[in-house]
Design a protein around this motif. Structure first.
Motif, short mmCIF file in Angstrom:
data_model
loop_
_atom_site.label_atom_id
_atom_site.label_comp_id
_atom_site.label_asym_id
_atom_site.label_seq_id
_atom_site.Cartn_x
_atom_site.Cartn_y
_atom_site.Cartn_z
N GLN A 193 -3.77 9.76 2.79
CA GLN A 193 -4.42 9.97 1.49
C GLN A 193 -4.14 11.41 1.05
N CYS A 200 -6.26 3.40 -7.82
CA CYS A 200 -7.13 4.32 -7.07
C CYS A 200 -6.36 5.01 -5.94
N GLN A 201 -5.42 4.29 -5.32
CA GLN A 201 -4.64 4.92 -4.24
C GLN A 201 -3.83 6.10 -4.78
N TYR A 221 -12.55 0.01 0.12
CA TYR A 221 -11.54 1.04 0.38
C TYR A 221 -10.22 0.45 0.91
N ILE A 251 0.84 -1.20 0.00
CA ILE A 251 0.00 0.00 0.00
C ILE A 251 0.89 1.26 0.00
N ARG A 287 -8.50 -1.21 -1.98
CA ARG A 287 -8.64 -0.58 -3.31
C ARG A 287 -7.29 -0.68 -4.03
#
Ligand code: SF4
Ligand code: SF4
Length: 207
Positions: A12, A98-99, A91, A7, A94
């Motif tokens: 974000q 998208c991240q 989420y 990740i 995801r």
């Protein structure tokens, strides 16, 4: 089994509270939009485990998700998106695609180098760059826009992440994570290591 893409570290880019009030991400005007997120094999497996129909993915080795018609016939939606709550139903898992957003991973206009940029279609980033919201698109000059220092530092961390060994290996297997050139994206920096990796593996496929 292919290795999962780690990740993206850090917060974000756009605060969730801002995104919940925005109506851009996760919706698509056309069924075959090239901006539909691309999922790797591992990301597809995770999405299916979290309730997305496996039929949403035409190729389980890696593919863009098939979108569904908006219930009010306002274009198309990612099947993971709930238009009432404005939440992504997957989420936590995801995909990288998208991240990353509103940063963008793409080929430059000459299709010679992979670059990291930011998308001027994101109203939050545009505001951070000092543009009025909504912007006067006709007057917009993406190359003249600059993000504040904190966001530039965040972009630098993302660039380092993208060129880390694990992520480079995954991108070599899934070159469609790198989109074609997008004129609305402001280029921040060239990713030389990633460019060399894709060139040497002769994987310059794109969407
Ligand atoms: S366009 Fe920007 S502000 Fe809007 S939902 Fe996407 S990331 Fe959030
Ligand atoms: S996976 Fe989630 S974040 Fe990505 S497009 Fe679908 S709903 Fe949006």
């Amino acid at each position: 089994m292919p290795q999962a893409i780690p990740i993206i570290p850090g917060p974000q880019v756009v605060p969730s509270a801002v995104c919940f009030k925005c109506e851009l991400c996760c919706r698509f005007p056309e069924q075959d939009s090239f901006l539909r997120p691309y999922f790797t094999e591992d990301e597809i497996r995770q999405a299916v485990t979290h309730g997305i129909p496996s039929s949403s993915f035409p190729d389980h080795r890696g593919s863009q998700i098939e979108v569904v018609r908006h219930p009010k016939d306002e274009g198309f939606l990612c099947p993971a998106f709930d238009p009432i709550t404005q939440h992504c139903g997957i989420y936590e898992v995801r995909p990288l695609d998208c991240q990353l957003y509103p940063f963008a991973l793409m080929w430059n206009a000459q299709h010679e180098r992979v670059v990291l940029g930011w998308d001027t279609l994101c109203p939050f980033l545009l505001e951070q760059a000092g543009e009025e919201n909504p912007p006067r698109r006709a007057d917009l000059q993406p190359s003249a826009l600059t993000l504040p220092k904190a966001l530039m530092e965040q972009a630098q961390r993302v660039a380092i992440y993208l060129e880390s060994d694990n992520v480079l290996n995954a991108l070599a297997v899934h070159p469609r994570l790198v989109t074609p050139f997008q004129p609305d994206v402001v280029v921040l920096q060239t990713l030389d290591r990633l460019t060399a990796t894709l060139r040497s593996s002769n994987t310059r496929d794109t969407r």
